[in-house]
Design a protein around this motif. Structure first.
Motif, PDB file in Angstrom:
ATOM      1  N   ALA A 176       0.828  -1.203   0.000  1.00 56.68           N
ATOM      2  CA  ALA A 176       0.000   0.000   0.000  1.00 56.68           C
ATOM      3  C   ALA A 176       0.864   1.256   0.000  1.00 56.68           C
ATOM      4  N   ALA A 177       1.960   1.241   0.760  1.00 55.13           N
ATOM      5  CA  ALA A 177       2.821   2.417   0.860  1.00 55.13           C
ATOM      6  C   ALA A 177       3.515   2.724  -0.462  1.00 55.13           C
ATOM      7  N   VAL A 178       4.059   1.683  -1.106  1.00 58.99           N
ATOM      8  CA  VAL A 178       4.755   1.913  -2.372  1.00 58.99           C
ATOM      9  C   VAL A 178       3.764   2.345  -3.454  1.00 58.99           C
ATOM     10  N   TYR A 179       2.546   1.770  -3.453  1.00 59.61           N
ATOM     11  CA  TYR A 179       1.558   2.222  -4.433  1.00 59.61           C
ATOM     12  C   TYR A 179       1.242   3.707  -4.223  1.00 59.61           C
ATOM     13  N   ARG A 180       1.055   4.098  -2.966  1.00 62.20           N
ATOM     14  CA  ARG A 180       0.712   5.506  -2.703  1.00 62.20           C
ATOM     15  C   ARG A 180       1.830   6.421  -3.151  1.00 62.20           C
ATOM     16  N   PHE A 181       3.062   5.975  -2.959  1.00 61.66           N
ATOM     17  CA  PHE A 181       4.190   6.763  -3.453  1.00 61.66           C
ATOM     18  C   PHE A 181       4.141   6.851  -4.970  1.00 61.66           C
ATOM     19  N   ALA A 182       3.899   5.724  -5.635  1.00 65.59           N
ATOM     20  CA  ALA A 182       3.870   5.702  -7.100  1.00 65.59           C
ATOM     21  C   ALA A 182       2.780   6.615  -7.642  1.00 65.59           C
ATOM     22  N   ASN A 183       1.616   6.605  -7.019  1.00 65.79           N
ATOM     23  CA  ASN A 183       0.526   7.439  -7.476  1.00 65.79           C
ATOM     24  C   ASN A 183       0.812   8.925  -7.247  1.00 65.79           C
ATOM     25  N   THR A 184       1.437   9.232  -6.111  1.00 67.44           N
ATOM     26  CA  THR A 184       1.814  10.623  -5.830  1.00 67.44           C
ATOM     27  C   THR A 184       2.888  11.087  -6.793  1.00 67.44           C
ATOM     28  N   ALA A 185       3.846  10.215  -7.102  1.00 60.68           N
ATOM     29  CA  ALA A 185       4.899  10.562  -8.060  1.00 60.68           C
ATOM     30  C   ALA A 185       4.310  10.842  -9.436  1.00 60.68           C
ATOM     31  N   ASP A 186       3.350  10.044  -9.853  1.00 59.86           N
ATOM     32  CA  ASP A 186       2.703  10.278 -11.142  1.00 59.86           C
ATOM     33  C   ASP A 186       1.983  11.624 -11.147  1.00 59.86           C
ATOM     34  N   ALA A 187       1.315  11.948 -10.031  1.00 61.69           N
ATOM     35  CA  ALA A 187       0.590  13.217  -9.951  1.00 61.69           C
ATOM     36  C   ALA A 187       1.530  14.418  -9.996  1.00 61.69           C
ATOM     37  N   LYS A 205       8.802  10.216 -16.972  1.00 63.13           N
ATOM     38  CA  LYS A 205       8.244   9.114 -17.761  1.00 63.13           C
ATOM     39  C   LYS A 205       8.176   7.818 -16.958  1.00 63.13           C
ATOM     40  N   TRP A 206       9.215   7.503 -16.190  1.00 66.49           N
ATOM     41  CA  TRP A 206       9.199   6.278 -15.383  1.00 66.49           C
ATOM     42  C   TRP A 206       8.051   6.326 -14.377  1.00 66.49           C
ATOM     43  N   ALA A 207       7.886   7.467 -13.706  1.00 68.60           N
ATOM     44  CA  ALA A 207       6.815   7.595 -12.705  1.00 68.60           C
ATOM     45  C   ALA A 207       5.453   7.368 -13.346  1.00 68.60           C
ATOM     46  N   ALA A 208       5.252   7.917 -14.538  1.00 67.54           N
ATOM     47  CA  ALA A 208       3.964   7.750 -15.221  1.00 67.54           C
ATOM     48  C   ALA A 208       3.724   6.294 -15.590  1.00 67.54           C
TER      49      ALA A 208
END
Length: 313
Positions: A176-187, A205-208
C-alpha cells in the motif's frame, strides 16, 4: 486475523476522524521528497531535449530511491508488529499505519463541497474544484465544473482507495505504501511537456509508466465495485474507457458516466457517454452514495481475499 482487523480499523478512522495533520501525514512527506527532487532534476522548459535517456534514468533512480524509503520502513513496521505484538496490538499498529495511505472521507467531502459551492456561484464552484483537479478551471461553465467533480470522484475512488487496498491485500503495508508513493509521483512528475516552468517528459516518464502498471488491474476492479454499488453493469464501458488518453482512469470514469446516464467530458480531450444527459446536483450526490457503497464492497472483498489466502496457506 490482524490484517483484516487493521483494514476495518483504518476505514473506521477514515470515516470518523479523517486525515491526520499534515506534519504527521506520510503522503505529505512523499510529496516533499518528490517536490524537492523534481525542482532540482527536471529541466527548465527552455532547456528540455526532445530525447533524453540519461534524464529518464535519473528519474527512474529517484523514483526507486523514494519507493525504497517508503517501502522499507513499512516492511520493518509490519514485521516487527507481527513478531513482537499480540494480535490486537498488531491490528492497531497496522490500522493506524494503513489509514493515511488511502482517503475516502476527504475525497467525498471535497466533491460534495464543489456542488455546494456551485449553489452559491459559478466562481465559488470553480475555486472549490481547483482544490481537486490540476486542469485550468477558469473557463469552465457550471456543467463542466460538475462533470469534473464527478470524474474526480470516480478516478480517485481507484487511486485513493481501491488500488492502495488492493496492494495491501497482495503485499501488506509495504504494498500500500509503495503504491501511494507511485501514485503521488505520477501526480507530481507524470506530465508530458511543460508544467510550472519545467519539462517533465523524460524525467517523469518512469513515474507515469509505473503508476500505469500498478493501477491497471485496480482500475478495472473499480468498475466491478461501482457496478455492485449500483447493482447493474455499465454496458460498453470498455469502449467508452478507451476514449481517454489514460490506460486506467477512463475505466472508473466511464463506468460512472454510464451508470448515472450522464455525459462526462474534458473539453478538447474526450467525452464519455457523449449522448448522455447533462449532470445535475442529484447526480453528484448519487455518485458519492455509490462511491460509499463501493468502499464497503472493497473492504468486504479485501477481507475475503485475506481470509482465503491465510486459509489456503
Amino acid at each position: 486475523m490482524p490484517p483484516i482487523a487493521a483494514l476495518w480499523l483504518a476505514l473506521a478512522i477514515d470515516r470518523w476522524l479523517g486525515e491526520p495533520a499534515a506534519r504527521w501525514h506520510p503522503v505529505v512527506w512523499m510529496g516533499r521528497y518528490l517536490g524537492w527532487i523534481g525542482s532540482r532534476m527536471a529541466p527548465r522548459a527552455a532547456d528540455a531535449k526532445p530525447r533524453d535517456l540519461p534524464l529518464f534514468l535519473a528519474g527512474a533512480l529517484a523514483w526507486g530511491v523514494g519507493a525504497m524509503l517508503v517501502g522499507a520502513p513499512a516492511l520493518a513496521l509490519q514485521a516487527s508488529a507481527a513478531q513482537w505484538l499480540p494480535g490486537w496490538a498488531e491490528a492497531l499498529v497496522l490500522g493506524l499505519a494503513l489509514k493515511p495511505l488511502f482517503a475516502w472521507r476527504m475525497l467525498r467531502a471535497e466533491v460534495l463541497a464543489v456542488e455546494a459551492a456551485l449553489a452559491v456561484s459559478l466562481e465559488a464552484g470553480r475555486a472549490q474544484l481547483a482544490r481537486l483537479v490540476s486542469r485550468d478551471v477558469s473557463a469552465l461553465g457550471e456543467r463542466e465544473v460538475r462533470e469534473s467533480a464527478i470524474e474526480s470522484l470516480a478516478e480517485n475512488l481507484n487511486d485513493s482507495l481501491v488500488a492502495p487496498l488492493f496492494w495491501f491485500v497482495l503485499l501488506g503495508l509495504p504494498g500500500a505504501a509503495v503504491y501511494r508513493f507511485a501514485n503521488t509521483a505520477d501526480a507530481m512528475w507524470g506530465y508530458r511537456g511543460e508544467r510550472n516552468g519545467r519539462d517533465w517528459s523524460w524525467f517523469g516518464k518512469w513515474a507515469a509508466r509505473a503508476d500505469d502498471l500498478l493501477s491497471w488491474l485496480p482500475a478495472r476492479l473499480t468498475v466491478l465495485l461501482l457496478a455492485l454499488a449500483a447493482w447493474r453493469w455499465p454496458r460498453d464501458v470498455a469502449r467508452e474507457a478507451r476514449r481517454t488518453p489514460s490506460p486506467n482512469s477512463g475505466w472508473p470514469m466511464a463506468a460512472m458516466a454510464l451508470l448515472l446516464g450522464v455525459r462526462l467530458a474534458k473539453p478538447g480531450v474526450y467525452a464519455l457517454n457523449a449522448e448522455g444527459r447533462p449532470a445535475d446536483a442529484a447526480d453528484t450526490r448519487q455518485a458519492a452514495q455509490w462511491g460509499g457503497r463501493a468502499v464497503l464492497a472493497t473492504a468486504a472483498c479485501a477481507s475475503l481475499a485475506i481470509f482465503a489466502a491465510t486459509y489456503w496457506a
